[in-house]
Write an enzyme that holds these catalytic residues in place. Structure first.
Site, mmCIF file in Angstrom:
data_model
loop_
_atom_site.group_PDB
_atom_site.id
_atom_site.type_symbol
_atom_site.label_atom_id
_atom_site.label_comp_id
_atom_site.label_asym_id
_atom_site.label_seq_id
_atom_site.Cartn_x
_atom_site.Cartn_y
_atom_site.Cartn_z
ATOM 1 N N ASP A 98 0.891 -1.333 -0.052
ATOM 2 C CA ASP A 98 -0.053 -0.464 0.253
ATOM 3 C C ASP A 98 0.804 1.385 -0.368
ATOM 4 O OD1 ASP A 98 1.030 -0.527 2.064
ATOM 5 O OD2 ASP A 98 -1.086 -1.405 3.375
ATOM 6 N N ASP B 274 -7.574 -2.596 13.916
ATOM 7 C CA ASP B 274 -8.641 -2.258 13.570
ATOM 8 C C ASP B 274 -9.485 -3.885 12.608
ATOM 9 O OD1 ASP B 274 -7.423 -1.387 11.453
ATOM 10 O OD2 ASP B 274 -8.970 0.080 10.954
ATOM 11 N N HIS C 92 -7.640 -4.489 10.129
ATOM 12 C CA HIS C 92 -7.076 -4.641 8.699
ATOM 13 C C HIS C 92 -6.157 -5.289 8.511
ATOM 14 C CE1 HIS C 92 -4.306 -0.385 9.572
ATOM 15 N NE2 HIS C 92 -3.878 -1.311 9.232
ATOM 16 N N GLU D 178 -9.814 -1.886 5.134
ATOM 17 C CA GLU D 178 -10.237 -1.654 6.988
ATOM 18 C C GLU D 178 -11.420 -2.297 6.742
ATOM 19 O OE1 GLU D 178 -8.906 0.139 8.361
ATOM 20 O OE2 GLU D 178 -8.115 2.157 7.827
HETATM 21 C C1 F6R Z 1 1.607 -1.412 6.017
HETATM 22 C C2 F6R Z 1 -0.129 -2.469 5.986
HETATM 23 C C3 F6R Z 1 -0.447 -1.692 7.450
HETATM 24 C C4 F6R Z 1 0.313 -2.629 8.228
HETATM 25 C C5 F6R Z 1 -0.616 -2.151 9.919
HETATM 26 C C6 F6R Z 1 -0.039 -2.652 11.242
HETATM 27 O O1 F6R Z 1 1.763 -1.836 5.111
HETATM 28 O O2 F6R Z 1 -0.288 -2.691 5.177
HETATM 29 O O3 F6R Z 1 -1.801 -2.548 7.006
HETATM 30 O O4 F6R Z 1 0.410 -3.903 8.471
HETATM 31 O O5 F6R Z 1 -1.129 -1.587 10.069
HETATM 32 O O6 F6R Z 1 1.402 -1.280 11.904
HETATM 33 P P1 F6R Z 1 2.230 -1.657 12.338
HETATM 34 O O7 F6R Z 1 3.036 -2.856 11.971
HETATM 35 O O8 F6R Z 1 2.544 -0.543 12.174
HETATM 36 O O9 F6R Z 1 1.303 -1.757 14.228
#
Ligand code: F6R
Length: 260
Positions: A67, A136, A138, A143
């Site tokens: 992403d 959440d 995701h 989301e």
């Molecule tokens: C990042 C992504 C997100 C993160 C998630 C957890 O490229 O796709 O899904 O993996 O938000 O983020 P952290 O690891 O910072 O807790």
């Protein structure tokens, strides 16, 4: 689903890095799906160490990031491209032409997303997709309520996600509201998924993803349908798993031939 619980995030990350390194050594054209955020940082640090100290060769590796934010100027330090350069790409020998990060400043985003999907297909699909999980539930930036069959597209971030990612921007209001993300259907086509989660803050999301119902309200729960999903967590992130003792026992008694 294989749930691997290790006492701390370093030990957990070394297992994940070992799985990725084995793919790089054994596959003539390894394709990696990459995530940003805090969760994969120690995996990338270990891969960089393996490059530096053991000469791990990334010259045949192709990568696709999950992403990117929409609308950030090129080189913005909060962009996922900048994150990847800092933490991995600048330190290993992946040919630049093999590196793919969604382009959040593409003039025609739907056309860009279609082309991104096509590039993944042309590369032969993703061998190992590294994932984190949002508080959440995701994966990527899909989301809650995202279609479980979705493809790469533009999405709107929830307030919770913008808050969780605000450090790089100096406040939740400065986090771009839109992103491009691989879809859940796209992620599910990878041959293996490696989800990393550390800390108490992730415990609820991990338990819902692994042991709750499969639902678009917890996008990571779709991994229950994946033929090879490995969930690697520390003790804190595992603290709400009902079957934690069973997962630990399984891992401790794994036959030698059944490598993680
Ligand atoms: C990042 C992504 C997100 C993160 C998630 C957890 O490229 O796709 O899904 O993996 O938000 O983020 P952290 O690891 O910072 O807790």
């Amino acid at each position: 689903m294989e749930v691997v619980i290790r006492p701390d995030s370093l030990e957990a990350s070394l297992i994940a890095a070992g799985i990725v390194a084995r793919l790089i050594r054994e596959n003539p054209r390894p394709v990696l799906g990459l995530a940003t955020g805090r969760s994969p940082l120690q995996v990338y640090a270990e891969l960089v160490r393996m490059r530096r100290e053991e000469g791990l060769d990334f010259s045949r590796v192709t990568t696709f990031n999950l992403d990117e934010y929409v609308g950030l100027p090129p080189g913005h330090p909060g962009s996922f491209r900048a994150f990847m350069n800092r933490n991995l790409f600048d330190h290993v020998n992946i040919p630049p032409a093999n590196i793919h990060v969604p382009d959040g400043s593409a003039p025609d985003i739907p056309a860009f997303c279609r082309a991104y999907e096509e590039s993944i297909r042309a590369a032969g699909g993703v061998d190992i997709q590294i994932l984190g999980i949002g508080t959440d539930g995701h994966i990527g930036f899909n989301e809650p309520s995202s279609s479980l069959g979705s493809r790469t597209r533009i999405k709107t971030l929830t307030e919770e996600t913008r808050r969780d990612n605000s450090d790089a921007f100096g406040g939740p209001d400065r986090v771009p509201p839109h992103c491009i993300t691989m879809g859940i259907g796209t992620i599910m086509e990878s041959r293996a998924c490696l989800l990393l989660a550390f800390g108490k803050k992730k415990a609820r999301a991990v338990a819902s993803a692994c042991e709750g119902p499969i639902t678009a309200m917890v996008p990571a729960s779709v991994l229950q349908l994946h033929p090879r999903a490995i969930i690697i967590v520390d003790g804190d992130a595992a603290s709400e798993l009902e079957k934690a003792d069973y997962y630990k026992w399984v891992y401790a008694h794994k036959p030698d031939w059944q490598r993680t």
